[in-house]
Design an enzyme around this catalytic site. Structure first.
Site, PDB file in Angstrom:
ATOM      1  N   ARG A  65      47.151  48.518  38.554  1.00 41.87           N
ATOM      2  CA  ARG A  65      47.259  47.657  39.969  1.00 41.87           C
ATOM      3  C   ARG A  65      49.250  47.846  40.069  1.00 41.87           C
ATOM      4  O   ARG A  65      49.301  46.835  41.629  1.00 41.87           O
ATOM      5  CB  ARG A  65      47.628  46.147  39.162  1.00 41.87           C
ATOM      6  N   ASN A  95      42.989  53.602  41.333  1.00 40.38           N
ATOM      7  CA  ASN A  95      42.571  52.161  42.382  1.00 40.38           C
ATOM      8  C   ASN A  95      43.537  51.294  42.779  1.00 40.38           C
ATOM      9  O   ASN A  95      43.480  50.420  41.788  1.00 40.38           O
ATOM     10  CB  ASN A  95      41.770  51.519  41.725  1.00 40.38           C
ATOM     11  N   ASN A 287      31.915  45.512  34.506  1.00 45.97           N
ATOM     12  CA  ASN A 287      30.643  45.977  35.347  1.00 45.97           C
ATOM     13  C   ASN A 287      31.169  47.098  34.367  1.00 45.97           C
ATOM     14  O   ASN A 287      32.166  47.926  35.024  1.00 45.97           O
ATOM     15  CB  ASN A 287      31.312  46.349  37.604  1.00 45.97           C
ATOM     16  N   ASP A 314      38.870  49.389  28.657  1.00 44.23           N
ATOM     17  CA  ASP A 314      38.448  49.152  30.299  1.00 44.23           C
ATOM     18  C   ASP A 314      39.703  47.610  30.652  1.00 44.23           C
ATOM     19  O   ASP A 314      38.550  46.634  30.802  1.00 44.23           O
ATOM     20  CB  ASP A 314      36.946  48.565  30.201  1.00 44.23           C
ATOM     21  N   HIS A 318      42.848  40.769  36.345  1.00 44.49           N
ATOM     22  CA  HIS A 318      42.561  39.514  37.431  1.00 44.49           C
ATOM     23  C   HIS A 318      44.440  38.909  37.918  1.00 44.49           C
ATOM     24  O   HIS A 318      44.198  37.931  36.451  1.00 44.49           O
ATOM     25  CB  HIS A 318      41.082  39.250  38.155  1.00 44.49           C
ATOM     26  N   PHE A 332      34.333  41.235  39.125  1.00 47.73           N
ATOM     27  CA  PHE A 332      34.115  41.804  37.915  1.00 47.73           C
ATOM     28  C   PHE A 332      35.232  42.466  37.629  1.00 47.73           C
ATOM     29  O   PHE A 332      36.921  42.620  37.254  1.00 47.73           O
ATOM     30  CB  PHE A 332      33.589  43.118  38.268  1.00 47.73           C
ATOM     31  N   GLY A 333      35.665  42.411  35.587  1.00 46.50           N
ATOM     32  CA  GLY A 333      36.727  42.798  34.711  1.00 46.50           C
ATOM     33  C   GLY A 333      36.981  41.638  33.794  1.00 46.50           C
ATOM     34  O   GLY A 333      37.397  41.136  34.482  1.00 46.50           O
TER      35      GLY A 333
END
Length: 427
Positions: A65, A95, A287, A314, A318, A332-333
């Site tokens: 992030r 990302n 996901n 993974d 968030h 998701f996550g």
């Protein structure tokens, strides 16, 4: 640094000391001696009671992030979470904001982890802004140190882009990582399409969306190899986060046919099934989604027979505003760096040595990294852990707390990491 760890069990299939209980003396960045009743002189001493050691663990799929979303996770907090989870090296997805599609962003992240306890590897984007339209300057990014190429959380949808990327990367002996998902088939999907999604009225994510895209990717990989005479012993394509029985079968068949492909699963994928979402816990919204018990059984079998090469966290942090919502509005996550080992130990069905292999030799072979050796004179890149210790996960070092494991009792505890002349212990 001068450190003596007494009576630690070595878990490393490549080490002549595998399975033995030995003392390990570390001086500076290197293993000075391995033996019995070593004299460490003025070294700091760790008395190991039930402690195990392996080569340092590698996590191939972490969302940091930073830059852009530092309120969810930054490069400092992600390294802290990684160290507490036993990882001395992690691969960060592109990302961020901006996306890692330029050398400036790539260098910012790599330099942040330079010389630290946890080494940061950076995967660069295949396409600008990870939008699946225009290629990035992959040669420049490769030369700048990108460890692999992926659009990360955005699977490559365009077949022509996918094929050209495979062809483009082969002369560089560079790796393409892709998560198979046909976004047209998963649009508005919230969880696995099955009995539970029907019962609770949720739009399902069909297994077919993963399997069709994976079949396409493998067909294109085979086609590309016919055109290019690929010669490397390393995988040309790494498939991230497979989750269905048929996906396992497709990977197994591809490997049997000699395709240079590898794959991983998220540790949490074997801990839950879609029926666990009956209470609408948004921390279980991931996901690919949690699939059926039959899919989980197939994944465990594929872990055991070597079809699945690596286990990843993974790690997908968030903030509260992204998760404390109605299920269909939540992101998701889940976070996973600090719990991946325990979850794999408790739910994968693998023997300890095989789990360690999925965290060490498996990822390094895929990423073209050299294995750290547990022998005298080698660099000390080590993870220390206890395999039978029960502990409660009551504090996370990630900035985000979106995990179903907080407050839960787990088995298998990381006790310390040593890397790059630095150490941290959680005794």
């Amino acid at each position: 640094m001068k450190l003596l760890i007494r009576s630690v069990q070595i878990i490393d299939k490549k080490s002549p000391f595998n399975g033995q209980v030995k003392d390990i003396l570390i001086e500076g960045k290197n293993i000075k001696s391995i033996g019995d009743k070593l004299d460490g002189g003025d070294a700091e001493v760790i008395e190991a009671d039930g402690l195990c050691v392996s080569a340092g663990w590698v996590d191939m799929r972490v969302a940091s992030r930073d830059p852009g979303f530092e309120h969810k996770e930054d490069l400092t907090s992600v390294r802290a979470a990684a160290a507490h989870g036993g990882f001395t090296e992690i691969v960060l997805l592109p990302n961020t904001e901006p996306v890692v599609h330029s050398k400036d962003t790539l260098n910012y992240i790599r330099q942040s982890g330079s010389g630290g306890l946890v080494k940061l590897h950076v995967a660069a984007a295949v396409t600008r802004k990870a939008e699946g339209v225009d290629f990035t300057e992959m040669i420049d990014l490769h030369e700048a140190g990108a460890i692999a190429f992926t659009d990360g959380e955005h699977p490559v949808q365009n077949a022509d882009l996918f094929l050209k990327t495979i062809l483009y990367l082969q002369p560089l002996n560079a790796l393409l990582m892709n998560r198979p998902e046909d976004r047209q088939l998963t649009l508005y999907g919230q969880m696995h399409e099955g009995l539970t999604s029907t019962l609770i009225g949720m739009k399902g994510i069909p297994s077919l969306a993963e399997e069709m895209m994976l079949n396409r990717d493998l067909k294109l990989l085979g086609y590309a190899l016919e055109k290019s005479m690929y010669k490397s012993d390393s995988p040309a394509l790494h498939v991230s986060l497979i989750s269905t029985k048929r996906a396992v079968e497709l990977i197994r068949e591809a490997k049997k046919n000699g395709l240079p492909v590898s794959c991983d699963i998220a540790a949490h994928q074997v801990a839950f099934t879609d029926s666990d979402l009956i209470d609408f816990d948004t921390n279980l919204k991931v996901n690919p989604p949690f699939r059926s018990a039959e899919d989980v059984k197939a994944i465990r079998e594929a872990l055991a027979d070597g079809t699945i090469d690596a286990i990843v966290s993974d790690h997908n942090p968030h903030d509260e505003e992204s998760k404390n919502l109605e299920f269909d509005h939540a992101d998701f996550g889940m976070t996973g760096l600090e719990t991946a080992f325990s979850v794999a130990l408790m739910h994968s069905g693998l023997a300890l040595q095989d789990i360690i292999g999925k965290f060490t030799t498996g990822p390094r072979r895929i990423l073209r990294l050299q294995d750290p050796l547990l022998e005298e004179g080698a660099l000390a890149n080590l993870t220390f852990f206890e395999k039978d210790t029960n502990w409660t996960f009551n504090k996370s070092f990630s900035k985000s707390k979106n995990t179903p494991f907080l407050g839960q009792e787990l088995r298998g505890k990381v006790r310390g990491v040593v890397n790059n002349g630095k150490q941290e212990w959680y005794l």
